[in-house]
Design a protein around this motif. Structure first.
Motif, short mmCIF file in Angstrom:
data_model
loop_
_atom_site.label_atom_id
_atom_site.label_comp_id
_atom_site.label_asym_id
_atom_site.label_seq_id
_atom_site.Cartn_x
_atom_site.Cartn_y
_atom_site.Cartn_z
N LYS A 178 0.84 -1.19 0.00
CA LYS A 178 0.00 0.00 0.00
C LYS A 178 0.87 1.23 0.00
O LYS A 178 1.94 1.26 0.62
N ILE A 179 0.38 2.25 -0.69
CA ILE A 179 1.09 3.53 -0.74
C ILE A 179 0.07 4.60 -0.43
O ILE A 179 -1.00 4.65 -1.01
N CYS A 182 4.61 10.74 1.81
CA CYS A 182 4.23 9.48 1.19
C CYS A 182 4.64 8.35 2.13
O CYS A 182 5.81 8.27 2.53
N ASN A 183 3.68 7.53 2.52
CA ASN A 183 3.96 6.38 3.38
C ASN A 183 3.61 5.09 2.64
O ASN A 183 2.68 5.07 1.83
N TYR A 184 4.33 4.05 2.94
CA TYR A 184 4.04 2.77 2.30
C TYR A 184 4.10 1.65 3.33
O TYR A 184 4.75 1.77 4.37
N LYS A 224 5.85 -2.64 -13.27
CA LYS A 224 4.50 -2.22 -12.86
C LYS A 224 4.63 -1.19 -11.77
O LYS A 224 5.07 -1.49 -10.66
N ILE A 225 4.28 0.05 -12.09
CA ILE A 225 4.42 1.15 -11.14
C ILE A 225 3.11 1.34 -10.39
O ILE A 225 2.04 1.42 -10.99
N ILE A 226 3.22 1.41 -9.08
CA ILE A 226 2.06 1.66 -8.22
C ILE A 226 2.08 3.13 -7.82
O ILE A 226 3.09 3.61 -7.29
N PHE A 227 0.97 3.80 -8.05
CA PHE A 227 0.88 5.22 -7.73
C PHE A 227 0.06 5.45 -6.47
O PHE A 227 -0.91 4.74 -6.19
N GLY A 228 0.45 6.48 -5.72
CA GLY A 228 -0.39 6.96 -4.65
C GLY A 228 -1.52 7.81 -5.23
O GLY A 228 -1.53 8.12 -6.43
N SER A 229 -2.43 8.21 -4.38
CA SER A 229 -3.59 8.97 -4.85
C SER A 229 -3.27 10.44 -5.10
O SER A 229 -4.05 11.15 -5.71
N GLY A 230 -2.10 10.87 -4.62
CA GLY A 230 -1.67 12.22 -4.93
C GLY A 230 -2.05 13.24 -3.87
O GLY A 230 -3.01 13.04 -3.09
N THR A 231 -1.30 14.32 -3.82
CA THR A 231 -1.61 15.47 -2.98
C THR A 231 -1.73 16.68 -3.89
O THR A 231 -0.82 16.98 -4.66
N ARG A 232 -2.88 17.33 -3.79
CA ARG A 232 -3.11 18.53 -4.61
C ARG A 232 -2.54 19.74 -3.88
O ARG A 232 -3.00 20.11 -2.81
N LEU A 233 -1.51 20.33 -4.47
CA LEU A 233 -0.83 21.46 -3.86
C LEU A 233 -1.28 22.76 -4.52
O LEU A 233 -1.28 22.87 -5.75
#
Lengths: 116, 113
Positions: free
Chosen positions: B3-4, B23-25, B100-109
């Motif tokens: 999980k990311i 970012c935590n995993y 296979k790259i796993i992405f986080g949901s992102g932070t909107r800055l």
């Protein structure tokens, strides 16, 4: 600077129709990828492709999806019978290498697919 | 499963300040971690990669740290500008396949003038 291009930028289709999304990866890259992003959600991996075959695919990439490199420059994603939930932004990416710490994937601008 | 997580959905700061994104995993120890920028309606753009044996990486006003004990990466933008406003994505390769790259949901800055 070389870049990944995608066509069309927008595609509207009826449920059950087939769509083909096209990508031109960066010319000296050997690894190709498709990702999708449903509105407001994460970028999700669909499939990776190397040496004319799929090297990895996700659980999303079911029998309705296929990829092809029909010639030396294009890389396509076909959705055989679209569903409403296929509506998303689809990104193509390419990289020179795969899997190493030096890998960088370069993303295209995306195709926004809307299934009605 | 791996999980990311990117802790903040959105971050608003004043121009000139330093923005810090987290970012935590879990359930995994990636060999490297990447940060991307994504503007609305556009594809992710690669910014920085940091390897597990690197504590810190810099590129112009950007700095990334990687703490494998805490399982956390911090992304800093110093002297922030309104043009830095975007969504920032943390990503790493899957344990099952490095391609296979796993992405986080992102932070909107958002950087306000």
């Amino acid at each position: 600077e070389p870049e990944v291009t995608q066509t069309p930028s927008h595609q509207v289709t009826q449920m059950g129709q087939e769509v083909i999304l096209r990508c031109v990866p960066i010319s000296n890259h050997l690894y190709f990828y498709w990702y999708r992003q449903i509105l407001g959600q994460k970028v999700e991996f669909l499939v990776s492709f190397y040496n004319n075959e799929i090297s990895e695919k996700s659980e999303i990439f079911d029998d309705q999806f296929s990829v092809e490199r029909p010639d030396g420059s294009n890389f396509t994603l076909k959705i055989r019978s679209t569903k409403l939930e296929d509506s998303a932004m689809y990104f193509c990416a390419s990289s020179e290498t795969s899997g190493g710490p030096g890998e960088t994937q370069y993303f295209g601008p995306g195709t926004r697919l809307l299934v009605l | 499963s791996q999980k990311i997580e990117q802790n903040s959905e959105a971050l608003n700061i004043q121009e000139g300040k330093t923005a810090t994104l987290t970012c935590n995993y879990t359930n995994y120890s990636p060999a490297y971690l990447q940060w991307y920028r994504q503007d609305p309606g556009r594809g992710p753009v690669f910014l920085l990669l940091i390897r597990e044996n690197e504590k810190e990486k810099r590129k112009e006003r950007l700095k990334v740290t990687f703490d494998t004990t805490l399982k956390q990466s911090l992304f800093h933008i110093t002297a922030s500008q309104p043009a830095d406003s975007a969504t920032y994505l943390c990503a790493f390769p899957s344990y099952s396949s490095a391609s296979k790259i796993i992405f986080g949901s992102g932070t909107r800055l958002s950087i306000r003038p």
